[in-house]
Scaffold this motif. Structure first.
Motif, short mmCIF file in Angstrom:
data_model
loop_
_atom_site.label_atom_id
_atom_site.label_comp_id
_atom_site.label_asym_id
_atom_site.label_seq_id
_atom_site.Cartn_x
_atom_site.Cartn_y
_atom_site.Cartn_z
N ALA A 65 45.85 62.84 83.02
CA ALA A 65 46.91 63.43 82.33
C ALA A 65 47.77 62.27 81.70
CB ALA A 65 47.79 64.48 82.89
N VAL A 66 48.05 61.27 82.67
CA VAL A 66 48.72 59.73 82.39
C VAL A 66 48.10 59.24 81.04
CG1 VAL A 66 49.66 57.61 83.05
CG2 VAL A 66 49.94 59.71 84.35
N ALA A 67 46.77 59.20 81.25
CA ALA A 67 45.86 58.44 80.24
C ALA A 67 46.00 59.12 79.06
CB ALA A 67 44.53 58.43 80.69
N ALA A 68 45.82 60.59 79.05
CA ALA A 68 45.84 61.52 77.73
C ALA A 68 47.22 61.33 77.14
CB ALA A 68 45.45 63.04 78.25
N THR A 69 48.22 61.47 77.79
CA THR A 69 49.56 61.36 77.34
C THR A 69 50.01 59.92 76.50
OG1 THR A 69 50.47 62.73 79.11
CG2 THR A 69 51.98 61.47 77.77
N ILE A 70 49.37 58.80 77.20
CA ILE A 70 49.42 57.56 76.55
C ILE A 70 48.73 57.55 75.39
CG2 ILE A 70 49.23 55.14 76.49
CD1 ILE A 70 49.91 55.26 79.51
N TRP A 71 47.47 58.14 75.40
CA TRP A 71 46.83 58.07 74.24
C TRP A 71 47.03 59.02 73.13
CZ3 TRP A 71 43.28 61.69 71.77
CH2 TRP A 71 42.23 61.31 70.92
N GLY A 72 48.01 60.06 73.33
CA GLY A 72 48.32 60.94 72.78
C GLY A 72 49.49 60.55 71.81
N LYS A 73 50.23 59.47 71.99
CA LYS A 73 51.12 58.58 71.13
C LYS A 73 50.52 57.90 70.44
CE LYS A 73 54.31 60.52 73.89
NZ LYS A 73 55.10 61.75 73.22
N GLY A 74 49.11 57.81 70.35
CA GLY A 74 48.60 56.79 69.49
C GLY A 74 48.55 55.41 69.67
N THR A 75 47.46 54.79 70.41
CA THR A 75 47.22 53.52 70.96
C THR A 75 45.99 52.83 70.57
OG1 THR A 75 47.65 52.21 72.91
CG2 THR A 75 46.59 54.32 73.12
N LEU A 76 46.06 51.39 70.42
CA LEU A 76 44.76 50.62 70.33
C LEU A 76 44.64 49.81 71.52
CD1 LEU A 76 45.69 49.55 66.67
CD2 LEU A 76 43.66 51.14 67.16
N ASN A 77 45.55 50.27 72.46
CA ASN A 77 45.22 49.09 73.87
C ASN A 77 44.05 49.43 74.40
OD1 ASN A 77 47.77 48.18 73.43
ND2 ASN A 77 48.62 49.93 74.77
N GLY A 78 43.21 48.54 74.81
CA GLY A 78 41.90 48.65 75.84
C GLY A 78 40.82 48.98 74.76
N LEU A 79 40.82 48.86 73.49
CA LEU A 79 39.76 49.08 72.48
C LEU A 79 38.94 47.80 72.54
CD1 LEU A 79 41.08 51.45 69.89
CD2 LEU A 79 39.98 52.04 71.82
N GLY A 80 37.43 47.92 72.43
CA GLY A 80 36.78 46.93 72.34
C GLY A 80 35.60 46.88 71.20
N TRP A 81 34.48 45.96 71.38
CA TRP A 81 33.55 46.24 70.35
C TRP A 81 32.74 47.51 70.40
CZ3 TRP A 81 33.24 43.50 66.17
CH2 TRP A 81 33.85 42.05 66.11
N ASP A 82 32.79 48.35 71.45
CA ASP A 82 32.09 49.44 71.46
C ASP A 82 32.45 50.36 70.57
OD1 ASP A 82 30.55 48.39 73.51
OD2 ASP A 82 31.74 49.30 75.30
N GLN A 83 33.86 50.28 70.27
CA GLN A 83 34.32 51.41 69.48
C GLN A 83 34.01 50.98 67.75
OE1 GLN A 83 35.99 50.27 72.01
NE2 GLN A 83 35.46 52.04 73.33
N VAL A 84 33.81 49.59 67.55
CA VAL A 84 34.01 49.31 66.03
C VAL A 84 32.90 49.50 65.17
CG1 VAL A 84 33.78 47.21 64.59
CG2 VAL A 84 35.22 47.14 66.70
N PRO A 85 31.46 49.45 65.60
CA PRO A 85 30.31 50.07 64.90
C PRO A 85 30.33 51.59 64.70
CG PRO A 85 29.64 48.57 66.51
CD PRO A 85 31.01 48.74 67.16
N PRO A 86 30.74 52.39 65.47
CA PRO A 86 30.68 53.80 65.21
C PRO A 86 31.83 54.11 64.27
CG PRO A 86 31.27 53.61 67.25
CD PRO A 86 30.73 52.32 67.00
N ALA A 87 33.04 53.52 64.43
CA ALA A 87 34.19 53.87 63.85
C ALA A 87 33.87 53.43 62.17
CB ALA A 87 35.52 53.16 64.22
N ALA A 88 33.44 52.19 61.98
CA ALA A 88 33.18 51.57 60.95
C ALA A 88 32.15 52.31 59.98
CB ALA A 88 32.74 50.13 60.84
#
Length: 368
Positions: free
Chosen positions: A213-236
């Motif tokens: 719940a804490v992680a979902a609440t923080i993510w629900g505010k909109g955050t780029l913290n903790g993102l890495g190269w794993d997310q770049v190719p699919p997002a691009a």
């Protein structure tokens, strides 16, 4: 009896064929780029200059974000690391640790700018952005449902965000459909649906375990913290493919801004084109939400700011994308550095800035 007046003889056309192909630019200086036979791109000089300036400003914030923090590097060292030179320590910090976040900020910001431009053009209202219409909230609802019942893997959450955004858009569209879709009715229905979905999201968070719940609440505010190269190719890949889909529709969005009757008069299938743009706009905001959560006000402010800088006749997509990338990149830089070493969710910064813009926009609309 012979007629007193002889029939008129068809005059031979003396119009220069090249003159027939000329277009009226209403006093604007226009650049025309040709890429092969029958393929050309036309843009006003002011629009092109605005896009270049916005992209250079976004690149400047990107270099600052790559070079500042607990480990600092000069702009020259950052550029050397990006080109593959420099020391191993600088390359590790700049390329491996910080560059993915910067690229995702630029990609997500551009996607939000294009999505906001699409909905503001379709509704012909500056309040018609996906966060106001509830599509971002619906994408967030899809992610929460996925986290509770399926899991937290990126492919699953991305699919759930797309499904939630599309389902919300379909609901808003159906509820707004009465003798055609009107922009103001779409906004009012979207605000109501967004309020209901916000309550549903809070209920899901209450039902989660504390850590999730804490992680979902923080993510629900909109955050780029903790993102890495794993997310770049699919997002691009996803955002790039959707932007190509928007480009394939050509200038239909500008025609739709003139109204349904004017668009139908020039041969545009109004409902079919509107549904195509709705699907692409929802998919763009869902892809952005799947990466960074529901970041508010970027999609609202970017098209309007770009419109005022470029002084275009309507909402332009490319300047909106460049402005969205700049806004999110600058906001994320502020989220990382203003209260360092504490890193804020970027959505907190965009809400703080966007709230002031929203108040100004409402006051301006009221005066009209």
């Amino acid at each position: 009896m012979k007629p007193l007046v002889s029939p008129p003889v068809a005059a031979k056309s003396t119009v220069d064929p090249a003159a027939r192909r000329r277009t009226v630019d209403f006093g604007r200086t226009v650049l025309t780029l040709r890429a092969g036979r029958g393929v050309s791109v036309r843009a006003g000089v002011r629009v092109a200059v605005t896009c270049v300036v916005l992209l250079l400003a976004a690149a400047a914030f990107a270099v600052l974000a790559l070079g500042t923090g607990e480990f600092t590097a000069t702009p020259a060292e950052v550029l050397q690391a990006l080109s593959g030179d420099g020391s191993r320590a600088v390359r590790l910090v700049v390329v491996e640790w910080r560059l993915p976040r910067v690229l995702l900020a630029l990609l997500v910001g551009a996607a939000m700018g294009v999505s906001g431009a699409i909905f503001q053009a379709l509704t012909r209202n500056p309040l018609g952005s996906p966060d106001i219409l509830g599509f971002s909230t619906g994408a967030y609802t899809g992610v929460l449902v996925c986290v509770v019942f399926i899991g937290k893997s990126y492919p699953a959450t991305a699919t759930a965000a797309l499904a939630g955004g599309i389902a919300t858009a379909a609901l808003v569209y159906v509820l707004s459909l009465r003798r055609g879709v009107q922009g103001f009715r779409l906004i009012i229905v979207g605000i109501a649906v967004s309020a209901v979905l916000s309550s549903v999201n809070q209920w899901f968070i209450i039902k989660m375990d504390l850590q999730t719940a804490v992680a979902a609440t923080i993510w629900g505010k909109g955050t780029l913290n903790g993102l890495g190269w794993d997310q770049v190719p699919p997002a691009a890949a996803a955002i790039g493919a959707l932007c190509l889909g928007v480009a394939a529709l050509g200038r239909r969005l500008q025609v739709m801004e003139l109204g349904d009757d004017a668009a139908a008069a020039v041969g545009v299938g109004v409902e079919r084109t509107r549904l195509a743009y709705l699907a692409l706009g929802v998919a763009l905001i869902a892809a952005a939400t799947a990466v960074a959560g529901p970041i508010s006000f970027v999609a609202l402010a970017a098209p309007q700011l770009a419109h005022r800088l470029a002084r275009t006749a309507g909402i332009a997509l490319v300047p909106s994308a460049a402005m969205g990338a700049l806004l999110l990149m600058a906001s994320d830089f502020a989220a990382q550095r203003v209260f360092a070493p504490t890193q804020l969710p970027v959505g907190v910064v965009t809400v703080s800035i966007g709230g002031l813009y929203f108040v100004w926009l409402l006051a301006r609309q009221a005066r009209r």
